[in-house]
Design a protein around this motif. Structure first.
Motif, PDB file in Angstrom:
ATOM      1  N   ILE A  36       3.596  64.948 104.230  1.00 33.09           N
ATOM      2  CA  ILE A  36       4.177  62.986 103.787  1.00 33.09           C
ATOM      3  C   ILE A  36       5.518  61.659 104.549  1.00 33.09           C
ATOM      4  CG2 ILE A  36       5.082  62.137 101.613  1.00 33.09           C
ATOM      5  CD1 ILE A  36       4.513  63.912  99.536  1.00 33.09           C
ATOM      6  N   TYR A  37       4.647  61.567 104.849  1.00 34.93           N
ATOM      7  CA  TYR A  37       5.438  60.504 105.853  1.00 34.93           C
ATOM      8  C   TYR A  37       6.157  59.082 105.447  1.00 34.93           C
ATOM      9  CZ  TYR A  37       2.177  62.841 109.126  1.00 34.93           C
ATOM     10  OH  TYR A  37       1.540  63.337 109.558  1.00 34.93           O
ATOM     11  N   TRP A  38       7.704  59.156 105.688  1.00 34.47           N
ATOM     12  CA  TRP A  38       8.661  58.032 105.180  1.00 34.47           C
ATOM     13  C   TRP A  38       7.455  56.897 106.109  1.00 34.47           C
ATOM     14  CZ3 TRP A  38      11.485  54.194 107.042  1.00 34.47           C
ATOM     15  CH2 TRP A  38      12.511  53.554 106.128  1.00 34.47           C
ATOM     16  N   TRP A  40       4.817  55.518 101.315  1.00 33.31           N
ATOM     17  CA  TRP A  40       5.274  56.288 101.883  1.00 33.31           C
ATOM     18  C   TRP A  40       3.516  56.818 102.062  1.00 33.31           C
ATOM     19  CZ3 TRP A  40       7.870  55.874  97.824  1.00 33.31           C
ATOM     20  CH2 TRP A  40       9.235  56.289  97.819  1.00 33.31           C
ATOM     21  N   LEU A  41       3.362  57.741 103.387  1.00 33.87           N
ATOM     22  CA  LEU A  41       1.991  57.848 103.505  1.00 33.87           C
ATOM     23  C   LEU A  41       1.352  59.494 103.104  1.00 33.87           C
ATOM     24  CD1 LEU A  41      -0.653  57.800 104.443  1.00 33.87           C
ATOM     25  CD2 LEU A  41       0.098  58.312 107.466  1.00 33.87           C
ATOM     26  N   ILE A  42       0.782  59.601 102.651  1.00 30.83           N
ATOM     27  CA  ILE A  42       0.340  61.014 102.065  1.00 30.83           C
ATOM     28  C   ILE A  42      -0.554  61.283 103.099  1.00 30.83           C
ATOM     29  CG2 ILE A  42      -0.254  62.500 100.495  1.00 30.83           C
ATOM     30  CD1 ILE A  42       0.972  61.024  98.643  1.00 30.83           C
ATOM     31  N   LEU A  94       9.598  64.384  98.073  1.00 34.76           N
ATOM     32  CA  LEU A  94       8.916  63.194  99.193  1.00 34.76           C
ATOM     33  C   LEU A  94       9.886  63.196  99.931  1.00 34.76           C
ATOM     34  CD1 LEU A  94       7.188  60.823  98.440  1.00 34.76           C
ATOM     35  CD2 LEU A  94       9.168  60.055  97.061  1.00 34.76           C
ATOM     36  N   PRO A  95       9.759  62.944 101.357  1.00 34.02           N
ATOM     37  CA  PRO A  95      11.110  62.484 101.959  1.00 34.02           C
ATOM     38  C   PRO A  95      11.715  61.196 101.977  1.00 34.02           C
ATOM     39  CG  PRO A  95       8.597  61.737 103.005  1.00 34.02           C
ATOM     40  CD  PRO A  95       8.590  62.531 102.020  1.00 34.02           C
ATOM     41  N   LEU A  96      12.974  60.772 101.889  1.00 32.63           N
ATOM     42  CA  LEU A  96      13.987  60.484 101.226  1.00 32.63           C
ATOM     43  C   LEU A  96      14.416  59.494 102.585  1.00 32.63           C
ATOM     44  CD1 LEU A  96      15.220  61.181  97.782  1.00 32.63           C
ATOM     45  CD2 LEU A  96      13.097  59.786  98.410  1.00 32.63           C
ATOM     46  N   SER A 148      13.975  59.510  90.150  1.00 38.47           N
ATOM     47  CA  SER A 148      14.101  61.107  89.903  1.00 38.47           C
ATOM     48  C   SER A 148      12.677  61.642  88.984  1.00 38.47           C
ATOM     49  CB  SER A 148      15.080  62.021  89.518  1.00 38.47           C
ATOM     50  OG  SER A 148      15.166  61.552  87.733  1.00 38.47           O
ATOM     51  N   HIS A 149      12.055  60.787  87.628  1.00 33.99           N
ATOM     52  CA  HIS A 149      11.110  61.567  87.804  1.00 33.99           C
ATOM     53  C   HIS A 149       9.389  60.968  88.477  1.00 33.99           C
ATOM     54  CE1 HIS A 149      12.802  62.251  84.347  1.00 33.99           C
ATOM     55  NE2 HIS A 149      13.384  60.846  83.655  1.00 33.99           N
ATOM     56  N   PHE A 150       9.637  59.484  89.067  1.00 36.10           N
ATOM     57  CA  PHE A 150       8.613  59.759  90.432  1.00 36.10           C
ATOM     58  C   PHE A 150       8.524  60.642  91.623  1.00 36.10           C
ATOM     59  CE2 PHE A 150       7.791  57.386  94.574  1.00 36.10           C
ATOM     60  CZ  PHE A 150       6.841  57.058  94.215  1.00 36.10           C
ATOM     61  N   CYS A 151       9.999  60.759  92.035  1.00 34.43           N
ATOM     62  CA  CYS A 151       9.902  61.945  93.043  1.00 34.43           C
ATOM     63  C   CYS A 151       9.581  63.459  92.499  1.00 34.43           C
ATOM     64  CB  CYS A 151      11.787  61.732  93.521  1.00 34.43           C
ATOM     65  SG  CYS A 151      12.031  60.665  94.252  1.00 34.43           S
ATOM     66  N   ALA A 152       9.837  63.389  91.484  1.00 29.59           N
ATOM     67  CA  ALA A 152       8.980  65.026  91.138  1.00 29.59           C
ATOM     68  C   ALA A 152       8.181  65.318  91.055  1.00 29.59           C
ATOM     69  CB  ALA A 152      10.458  65.211  89.835  1.00 29.59           C
ATOM     70  N   ALA A 153       7.573  64.053  90.419  1.00 27.60           N
ATOM     71  CA  ALA A 153       6.470  63.857  90.125  1.00 27.60           C
ATOM     72  C   ALA A 153       4.915  64.314  91.129  1.00 27.60           C
ATOM     73  CB  ALA A 153       5.827  62.932  89.116  1.00 27.60           C
ATOM     74  N   VAL A 154       5.638  63.906  92.048  1.00 23.00           N
ATOM     75  CA  VAL A 154       4.963  63.786  93.797  1.00 23.00           C
ATOM     76  C   VAL A 154       5.088  64.973  93.722  1.00 23.00           C
ATOM     77  CG1 VAL A 154       4.842  62.663  95.942  1.00 23.00           C
ATOM     78  CG2 VAL A 154       5.340  61.097  94.174  1.00 23.00           C
ATOM     79  N   ALA A 155       6.644  65.362  94.626  1.00 22.27           N
ATOM     80  CA  ALA A 155       6.245  66.973  94.457  1.00 22.27           C
ATOM     81  C   ALA A 155       5.446  68.166  94.050  1.00 22.27           C
ATOM     82  CB  ALA A 155       7.868  67.612  94.209  1.00 22.27           C
TER      83      ALA A 155
END
Length: 211
Positions: free
Chosen positions: A85-87, A93-95, A70-72, A56-63
């Motif tokens: 951001i593409y899954w 992912w591709l940003i 972050l699309p999951l 969750s920390h990784f996803c939150a930091a990207v956002a």
């Protein structure tokens, strides 16, 4: 004497190109209506990101850095303004951030992200084009082995992305909420795809524009 380096986009020399196979040569100009318009995005930051989707920390930091969630879910993407951001896989992912400096964006991500991650700048090897117009989905269907049935319209499958072939070249194709389609393609195939699209879209009227 200036030492400034002139930077050109992959389709720079195609901007303004037009084809309509049913129109006489004397009428070949940008005033003729086109049912397929191709717009090349400005030079952008393209970063390949790897990380733990369950963190969750990784996803939150990207956002926080990108202002994009972050699309999951497989086959989806998220977009906010000029950032997408593409899954690509369970941990990949591709940003894409239009007009951004890739080095600055990478530095911001590395400053915020912790743990086992990977960030690779692939900006020099990719570009993004947008297909729009009444003939866009028809050209999309005849250009790929993927079944794009149901992708018609502004909301059908919006937020979806598929990795497939397009005119025998690899591409990540996504459906935007405005009914247009974004294609992330390899820079080395840009010239070939531009010529291919002008030919494939000739029956509808096809024009290439700068984004």
């Amino acid at each position: 004497m200036s030492n400034a380096i002139k930077v050109e986009s992959p389709l720079n020399y195609f901007h303004g190109s037009f084809n309509k196979s049913s129109t006489p040569d004397s009428l070949f100009n940008n005033q003729v209506d086109c049912d397929l318009v191709i717009k090349e995005a400005p030079l952008s930051a393209h970063l390949n990101l790897r990380g733990d989707a369950s963190d969750s920390h990784f996803c939150a930091a990207v956002a926080e850095v990108l202002a994009v969630a972050l699309p999951l879910q497989p086959g989806t993407y998220q977009r906010n303004g000029d950032s997408s951001i593409y899954w690509l896989g369970p941990s990949e992912w591709l940003i894409v951030q239009e007009g951004a400096d890739p080095a600055s964006l990478e530095a911001a991500l590395r400053e915020s992200l912790t743990g086992h991650i990977s960030i690779v700048d692939v900006s020099g090897g990719q570009t993004c084009i947008n297909l729009r117009g009444t003939a866009a989905v028809t050209v999309l269907k005849k250009s790929s082995v993927y079944d794009f049935e149901g992708w018609d319209g502004a909301t059908a499958n919006a937020g979806s992305v598929v990795q497939t072939t397009f005119a025998k070249a690899s591409a990540a194709v996504s459906n935007r909420s405005d009914g247009s389609y974004d294609l992330v393609i390899r820079r080395s195939f840009a010239d070939y795809l531009a010529q291919w699209l002008l030919d494939a879209g000739g029956e509808f009227g096809c024009r290439i524009e700068q984004g």
